[in-house]
Scaffold this motif. Structure first.
Motif, mmCIF file in Angstrom:
data_model
loop_
_atom_site.group_PDB
_atom_site.id
_atom_site.type_symbol
_atom_site.label_atom_id
_atom_site.label_comp_id
_atom_site.label_asym_id
_atom_site.label_seq_id
_atom_site.Cartn_x
_atom_site.Cartn_y
_atom_site.Cartn_z
ATOM 1 N N MET A 5 0.833 -1.201 0.000
ATOM 2 C CA MET A 5 0.000 0.000 0.000
ATOM 3 C C MET A 5 0.868 1.250 0.000
ATOM 4 O O MET A 5 1.821 1.353 0.769
ATOM 5 C CB MET A 5 -0.912 0.053 1.227
ATOM 6 N N TYR A 6 0.512 2.191 -0.859
ATOM 7 C CA TYR A 6 1.043 3.550 -0.796
ATOM 8 C C TYR A 6 -0.056 4.369 -0.130
ATOM 9 O O TYR A 6 -1.178 4.443 -0.663
ATOM 10 C CB TYR A 6 1.347 4.093 -2.193
ATOM 11 N N GLY A 7 0.238 4.921 1.041
ATOM 12 C CA GLY A 7 -0.827 5.616 1.762
ATOM 13 C C GLY A 7 -0.271 6.696 2.659
ATOM 14 O O GLY A 7 0.928 6.990 2.662
ATOM 15 N N PHE A 8 -1.169 7.272 3.443
ATOM 16 C CA PHE A 8 -0.805 8.344 4.377
ATOM 17 C C PHE A 8 -1.566 8.085 5.666
ATOM 18 O O PHE A 8 -2.750 7.740 5.618
ATOM 19 C CB PHE A 8 -1.180 9.699 3.767
ATOM 20 N N PHE A 9 -0.868 8.243 6.795
ATOM 21 C CA PHE A 9 -1.483 7.820 8.073
ATOM 22 C C PHE A 9 -2.816 8.491 8.332
ATOM 23 O O PHE A 9 -3.740 7.880 8.846
ATOM 24 C CB PHE A 9 -0.491 8.069 9.232
ATOM 25 N N LEU A 35 0.967 13.518 2.276
ATOM 26 C CA LEU A 35 0.105 14.571 1.719
ATOM 27 C C LEU A 35 0.557 15.926 2.262
ATOM 28 O O LEU A 35 0.423 16.943 1.579
ATOM 29 C CB LEU A 35 -1.367 14.325 2.087
ATOM 30 N N ALA A 36 1.112 15.919 3.483
ATOM 31 C CA ALA A 36 1.587 17.173 4.072
ATOM 32 C C ALA A 36 2.726 17.759 3.250
ATOM 33 O O ALA A 36 2.860 18.979 3.128
ATOM 34 C CB ALA A 36 2.038 16.916 5.510
ATOM 35 N N LYS A 37 3.565 16.869 2.654
ATOM 36 C CA LYS A 37 4.692 17.346 1.838
ATOM 37 C C LYS A 37 4.350 17.324 0.352
ATOM 38 O O LYS A 37 5.242 17.394 -0.506
ATOM 39 C CB LYS A 37 5.916 16.458 2.089
ATOM 40 N N ASN A 38 3.086 17.121 0.029
ATOM 41 C CA ASN A 38 2.614 17.079 -1.373
ATOM 42 C C ASN A 38 3.296 15.999 -2.212
ATOM 43 O O ASN A 38 3.450 16.166 -3.436
ATOM 44 C CB ASN A 38 2.772 18.455 -2.043
ATOM 45 N N GLU A 39 3.709 14.917 -1.559
ATOM 46 C CA GLU A 39 4.354 13.829 -2.324
ATOM 47 C C GLU A 39 3.381 13.151 -3.289
ATOM 48 O O GLU A 39 3.796 12.502 -4.238
ATOM 49 C CB GLU A 39 4.950 12.795 -1.353
ATOM 50 N N HIS A 40 2.077 13.330 -3.040
ATOM 51 C CA HIS A 40 1.075 12.726 -3.936
ATOM 52 C C HIS A 40 0.978 13.478 -5.262
ATOM 53 O O HIS A 40 0.345 13.012 -6.188
ATOM 54 C CB HIS A 40 -0.297 12.678 -3.252
ATOM 55 N N LYS A 41 1.613 14.665 -5.310
ATOM 56 C CA LYS A 41 1.521 15.465 -6.538
ATOM 57 C C LYS A 41 2.744 15.301 -7.437
ATOM 58 O O LYS A 41 2.843 15.926 -8.487
ATOM 59 C CB LYS A 41 1.348 16.944 -6.173
ATOM 60 N N THR A 42 3.715 14.475 -7.012
ATOM 61 C CA THR A 42 4.936 14.325 -7.804
ATOM 62 C C THR A 42 4.662 13.505 -9.075
ATOM 63 O O THR A 42 3.735 12.684 -9.113
ATOM 64 C CB THR A 42 6.044 13.609 -6.995
ATOM 65 N N ALA A 43 5.493 13.731 -10.068
ATOM 66 C CA ALA A 43 5.332 12.999 -11.335
ATOM 67 C C ALA A 43 5.476 11.498 -11.097
ATOM 68 O O ALA A 43 4.746 10.694 -11.691
ATOM 69 C CB ALA A 43 6.377 13.491 -12.338
ATOM 70 N N ASN A 49 -0.739 6.670 -9.869
ATOM 71 C CA ASN A 49 -2.135 7.095 -9.868
ATOM 72 C C ASN A 49 -2.236 8.484 -10.471
ATOM 73 O O ASN A 49 -1.951 9.487 -9.808
ATOM 74 C CB ASN A 49 -2.706 7.105 -8.437
ATOM 75 N N PRO A 50 -2.671 8.564 -11.727
ATOM 76 C CA PRO A 50 -2.758 9.871 -12.395
ATOM 77 C C PRO A 50 -3.665 10.862 -11.669
ATOM 78 O O PRO A 50 -3.536 12.071 -11.849
ATOM 79 C CB PRO A 50 -3.324 9.520 -13.769
ATOM 80 N N GLN A 51 -4.564 10.364 -10.793
ATOM 81 C CA GLN A 51 -5.403 11.281 -10.016
ATOM 82 C C GLN A 51 -4.614 11.915 -8.861
ATOM 83 O O GLN A 51 -5.081 12.885 -8.266
ATOM 84 C CB GLN A 51 -6.604 10.542 -9.412
ATOM 85 N N GLY A 52 -3.473 11.329 -8.519
ATOM 86 C CA GLY A 52 -2.687 11.863 -7.403
ATOM 87 C C GLY A 52 -3.361 11.641 -6.060
ATOM 88 O O GLY A 52 -3.268 12.496 -5.180
ATOM 89 N N PHE A 53 -4.016 10.528 -5.883
ATOM 90 C CA PHE A 53 -4.672 10.186 -4.611
ATOM 91 C C PHE A 53 -3.998 8.980 -3.977
ATOM 92 O O PHE A 53 -3.595 8.044 -4.688
ATOM 93 C CB PHE A 53 -6.127 9.776 -4.836
ATOM 94 N N VAL A 54 -3.957 8.995 -2.649
ATOM 95 C CA VAL A 54 -3.718 7.754 -1.911
ATOM 96 C C VAL A 54 -5.087 7.256 -1.465
ATOM 97 O O VAL A 54 -6.005 8.059 -1.326
ATOM 98 C CB VAL A 54 -2.799 7.974 -0.682
ATOM 99 N N LYS A 115 -8.450 17.191 0.938
ATOM 100 C CA LYS A 115 -7.390 18.219 0.952
ATOM 101 C C LYS A 115 -7.485 19.179 -0.237
ATOM 102 O O LYS A 115 -7.422 20.389 -0.080
ATOM 103 C CB LYS A 115 -6.027 17.510 0.966
ATOM 104 N N ARG A 116 -7.672 18.634 -1.430
ATOM 105 C CA ARG A 116 -7.650 19.522 -2.613
ATOM 106 C C ARG A 116 -8.845 20.477 -2.614
ATOM 107 O O ARG A 116 -8.753 21.604 -3.099
ATOM 108 C CB ARG A 116 -7.595 18.701 -3.903
ATOM 109 N N ILE A 117 -9.979 20.040 -2.049
ATOM 110 C CA ILE A 117 -11.145 20.929 -1.965
ATOM 111 C C ILE A 117 -10.847 22.060 -0.984
ATOM 112 O O ILE A 117 -11.100 23.238 -1.271
ATOM 113 C CB ILE A 117 -12.401 20.147 -1.473
ATOM 114 N N LEU A 118 -10.261 21.693 0.154
ATOM 115 C CA LEU A 118 -9.954 22.711 1.165
ATOM 116 C C LEU A 118 -8.877 23.676 0.655
ATOM 117 O O LEU A 118 -8.929 24.872 0.920
ATOM 118 C CB LEU A 118 -9.517 22.048 2.482
#
Ligand SMILES: N[C@@H](CCC(=O)N[C@@H](CS)C(=O)NCC(=O)O)C(=O)O
Length: 218
Positions: A5-9, A35-43, A49-54, A115-118
């Motif tokens: 799993m690639y996830g965030f606590f 998600l705090a360091k925006n690692e989900h947005k890296t290439a 996951n092209p959506q950039g979600f865990v 997160k992205r909505i907020l």
């Protein structure tokens, strides 16, 4: 079969998937995507996951590795691949009811406070932190009021969301309660939800899945 799993606590969708993995006693490797360091947005991560979600679940199958996306689909896949213990009722009506409770949270509550909505509300709609908190409280309270009404009307229910056994609906509910607490929702308004939370949190699978018990917890 090996799983990673690639996830965030603190991610509710990672959390619900962890609960299902633990209830089914499935071993899995883990890599934190902050998600705090925006690692989900890296290439790199968007290649997975092209959506950039865990979460993302990588599975080694006989024909090679597969990347599984979307926690509801992963959870249904886990239920099919690892049928015991069953987290859906045996009857079609029961399955509809459990999936409906899960969808109230997974489709109608969790996504609005993501997160992205907020971030959009902060950056493009001038919401300050107090307005953000009110936004989250509003949507959580609206969802929990309906959920509480359904739970209290179900006279055949025990101490879980449905019937007297743990189900997928409980795996959705517990992370949503944690999120409600983070946004300072007064949980005393929802005695049935609180009781389910206490019952579930007495189980080792739920304790092991809790955000504070994850290797990437900060
Ligand atoms: N529908 C997706 C949603 C996944 C999702 O929203 N993940 C959140 C964490 S709980 C995320 O990665 N958010 C990143 C962002 O909003 O920027 C699923 O259930 O897997």
């Amino acid at each position: 079969m090996t799983l990673k799993m690639y996830g965030f606590f603190r991610s509710g969708t990672s959390h619900r998937t962890r609960i299902v993995l633990n209830l089914k006693n499935i071993e899995y490797a883990f890599e934190g995507i902050s998600l705090a360091k925006n690692e989900h947005k890296t290439a790199d991560f968007k290649m997975k996951n092209p959506q950039g979600f865990v979460p993302v679940l990588e599975v080694d199958l006989a024909h090679g590795s597969e990347t599984l996306l979307q926690s509801p689909a992963m959870i249904e896949w886990l239920e099919e691949q690892y049928p015991e213990p069953a987290l859906l009722p045996k009857d079609a009506l029961g399955r509809e009811k459990v999936r409906a409770l899960a969808a109230m949270i997974g489709c109608d509550m969790h996504p609005i406070n993501n997160k992205r909505i907020l971030e959009y509300l902060r950056n493009s709609a001038n919401f300050d932190e107090s307005a953000i908190e009110q936004w989250c409280q509003h949507w959580i309270e609206e969802g929990f009021q309906a959920l509480e009404q359904i739970l209290s009307a179900d006279t055949e229910r025990g101490d879980y969301c449905y019937a007297n056994q743990v189900s997928i609906a409980d795996a959705y509910l517990i992370p949503q309660v944690d999120s409600a607490k983070r946004f300072k929702v007064d949980m005393h308004q929802y005695p049935n939800i609180q009781k389910i939370y206490t019952t579930c949190m007495a189980l080792p699978a739920f304790q092991k899945a809790a955000p504070q018990n994850q290797p990437d917890a900060i």
